[in-house]
Design a protein around this motif. Structure first.
Motif, PDB file in Angstrom:
ATOM      1  N   GLU A 289      48.394  66.785 -19.149  1.00  0.00           N
ATOM      2  CA  GLU A 289      47.681  67.650 -20.085  1.00  0.00           C
ATOM      3  C   GLU A 289      46.662  68.526 -19.374  1.00  0.00           C
ATOM      4  N   GLU A 290      46.698  69.817 -19.695  1.00  0.00           N
ATOM      5  CA  GLU A 290      45.692  70.755 -19.196  1.00  0.00           C
ATOM      6  C   GLU A 290      44.407  70.535 -19.990  1.00  0.00           C
ATOM      7  N   HIS A 291      43.276  70.579 -19.308  1.00  0.00           N
ATOM      8  CA  HIS A 291      41.995  70.381 -19.973  1.00  0.00           C
ATOM      9  C   HIS A 291      40.881  70.984 -19.139  1.00  0.00           C
ATOM     10  N   SER A 292      39.710  71.145 -19.769  1.00  0.00           N
ATOM     11  CA  SER A 292      38.519  71.648 -19.091  1.00  0.00           C
ATOM     12  C   SER A 292      37.297  71.102 -19.809  1.00  0.00           C
ATOM     13  N   ALA A 293      36.130  71.283 -19.203  1.00  0.00           N
ATOM     14  CA  ALA A 293      34.884  70.807 -19.799  1.00  0.00           C
ATOM     15  C   ALA A 293      33.730  71.642 -19.262  1.00  0.00           C
ATOM     16  N   GLY A 294      32.626  71.626 -19.992  1.00  0.00           N
ATOM     17  CA  GLY A 294      31.451  72.349 -19.540  1.00  0.00           C
ATOM     18  C   GLY A 294      30.239  72.003 -20.373  1.00  0.00           C
TER      19      GLY A 294
ATOM     20  N   PRO B 233      44.852  70.857 -24.410  1.00  0.00           N
ATOM     21  CA  PRO B 233      45.973  71.772 -24.215  1.00  0.00           C
ATOM     22  C   PRO B 233      45.880  73.059 -25.032  1.00  0.00           C
ATOM     23  N   ASP B 234      45.232  72.994 -26.216  1.00  0.00           N
ATOM     24  CA  ASP B 234      45.109  74.186 -27.054  1.00  0.00           C
ATOM     25  C   ASP B 234      43.985  75.108 -26.594  1.00  0.00           C
ATOM     26  N   ASP B 235      43.195  74.684 -25.605  1.00  0.00           N
ATOM     27  CA  ASP B 235      42.091  75.449 -25.018  1.00  0.00           C
ATOM     28  C   ASP B 235      40.988  75.775 -26.031  1.00  0.00           C
ATOM     29  N   VAL B 236      40.905  74.970 -27.100  1.00  0.00           N
ATOM     30  CA  VAL B 236      39.846  75.133 -28.095  1.00  0.00           C
ATOM     31  C   VAL B 236      38.709  74.188 -27.728  1.00  0.00           C
TER      32      VAL B 236
ATOM     33  N   ALA C 141      26.416  62.486 -25.780  1.00  0.00           N
ATOM     34  CA  ALA C 141      26.319  61.110 -25.292  1.00  0.00           C
ATOM     35  C   ALA C 141      26.898  60.147 -26.329  1.00  0.00           C
ATOM     36  N   GLY C 142      27.734  59.236 -25.849  1.00  0.00           N
ATOM     37  CA  GLY C 142      28.389  58.267 -26.720  1.00  0.00           C
ATOM     38  C   GLY C 142      29.754  58.694 -27.211  1.00  0.00           C
ATOM     39  N   ARG C 143      30.180  59.915 -26.889  1.00  0.00           N
ATOM     40  CA  ARG C 143      31.488  60.435 -27.297  1.00  0.00           C
ATOM     41  C   ARG C 143      32.382  60.575 -26.073  1.00  0.00           C
ATOM     42  N   ALA C 144      33.700  60.611 -26.315  1.00  0.00           N
ATOM     43  CA  ALA C 144      34.650  60.695 -25.199  1.00  0.00           C
ATOM     44  C   ALA C 144      35.897  61.458 -25.624  1.00  0.00           C
ATOM     45  N   ALA C 145      36.637  61.903 -24.627  1.00  0.00           N
ATOM     46  CA  ALA C 145      37.945  62.525 -24.831  1.00  0.00           C
ATOM     47  C   ALA C 145      38.943  61.774 -23.960  1.00  0.00           C
ATOM     48  N   VAL C 146      40.197  61.727 -24.414  1.00  0.00           N
ATOM     49  CA  VAL C 146      41.276  61.096 -23.646  1.00  0.00           C
ATOM     50  C   VAL C 146      42.389  62.117 -23.475  1.00  0.00           C
ATOM     51  N   TRP C 147      42.854  62.245 -22.237  1.00  0.00           N
ATOM     52  CA  TRP C 147      43.976  63.129 -21.954  1.00  0.00           C
ATOM     53  C   TRP C 147      45.113  62.324 -21.345  1.00  0.00           C
ATOM     54  N   LYS C 148      46.338  62.683 -21.736  1.00  0.00           N
ATOM     55  CA  LYS C 148      47.509  62.008 -21.178  1.00  0.00           C
ATOM     56  C   LYS C 148      47.969  62.737 -19.917  1.00  0.00           C
ATOM     57  N   PRO C 149      48.755  62.063 -19.081  1.00  0.00           N
ATOM     58  CA  PRO C 149      49.210  62.686 -17.833  1.00  0.00           C
ATOM     59  C   PRO C 149      49.877  64.047 -18.085  1.00  0.00           C
TER      60      PRO C 149
ATOM     61  N   GLY D 125      36.778  73.511 -14.313  1.00  0.00           N
ATOM     62  CA  GLY D 125      37.834  74.444 -14.676  1.00  0.00           C
ATOM     63  C   GLY D 125      39.100  73.785 -15.193  1.00  0.00           C
ATOM     64  N   ARG D 126      39.901  74.564 -15.863  1.00  0.00           N
ATOM     65  CA  ARG D 126      41.146  74.099 -16.474  1.00  0.00           C
ATOM     66  C   ARG D 126      42.091  73.572 -15.394  1.00  0.00           C
ATOM     67  N   HIS D 127      42.619  72.360 -15.635  1.00  0.00           N
ATOM     68  CA  HIS D 127      43.543  71.720 -14.686  1.00  0.00           C
ATOM     69  C   HIS D 127      44.292  70.601 -15.412  1.00  0.00           C
ATOM     70  N   PRO D 128      45.452  70.195 -14.894  1.00  0.00           N
ATOM     71  CA  PRO D 128      46.170  69.064 -15.492  1.00  0.00           C
ATOM     72  C   PRO D 128      45.691  67.747 -14.878  1.00  0.00           C
ATOM     73  N   THR D 129      45.772  66.693 -15.650  1.00  0.00           N
ATOM     74  CA  THR D 129      45.486  65.375 -15.106  1.00  0.00           C
ATOM     75  C   THR D 129      46.795  64.737 -14.649  1.00  0.00           C
ATOM     76  N   ARG D 130      46.735  63.939 -13.608  1.00  0.00           N
ATOM     77  CA  ARG D 130      47.939  63.273 -13.110  1.00  0.00           C
ATOM     78  C   ARG D 130      48.117  61.894 -13.740  1.00  0.00           C
ATOM     79  N   GLN D 131      47.029  61.344 -14.281  1.00  0.00           N
ATOM     80  CA  GLN D 131      47.042  60.017 -14.888  1.00  0.00           C
ATOM     81  C   GLN D 131      46.420  60.109 -16.276  1.00  0.00           C
ATOM     82  N   TRP D 132      46.442  59.001 -17.013  1.00  0.00           N
ATOM     83  CA  TRP D 132      45.654  58.924 -18.233  1.00  0.00           C
ATOM     84  C   TRP D 132      44.197  59.085 -17.834  1.00  0.00           C
ATOM     85  N   GLN D 133      43.430  59.832 -18.625  1.00  0.00           N
ATOM     86  CA  GLN D 133      42.043  60.078 -18.256  1.00  0.00           C
ATOM     87  C   GLN D 133      41.120  59.921 -19.463  1.00  0.00           C
TER      88      GLN D 133
END
Length: 81
Positions: free
Chosen positions: A59-64, A40-43, A49-57, A18-26
């Motif tokens: 930032e709201e984010h989610s995954a599924g 943050p744009d919720d899009v 496999a082999g791909r990644a996302a980076v979020w800064k402290p 679920g959508r939540h902010p990260t406290r650190q770089w992730q």
């Protein structure tokens, strides 16, 4: 120096983090399977496999995933290079 952690998570088919902010770089790296991430744009953006996302402290984010995926989540107080 600085606090850091590493986690391995399996997102079951149809599962979400679920959508939540990260406290650190992730870094959210997909090791197996495919799914989506949303920043943050919720899009939703597809990831596989082999791909990644980076979020800064703070930032709201989610995954599924419809089919399931295995991810490695690395967090650190230090920004990526």
């Amino acid at each position: 120096s600085g606090a850091a952690s590493l986690h391995v998570a399996r997102i079951a088919p149809g599962g979400t983090l679920g959508r939540h902010p990260t406290r650190q770089w992730q870094l959210f790296a997909v090791v197996e399977g495919a799914g989506w991430v949303a920043g943050p744009d919720d899009v939703r953006q597809p990831v596989e496999a082999g791909r990644a996302a980076v979020w800064k402290p703070g930032e709201e984010h989610s995954a599924g995933s419809d089919a399931g995926m295995l991810v490695v989540i690395a967090q650190s107080d230090l920004p990526p290079i």
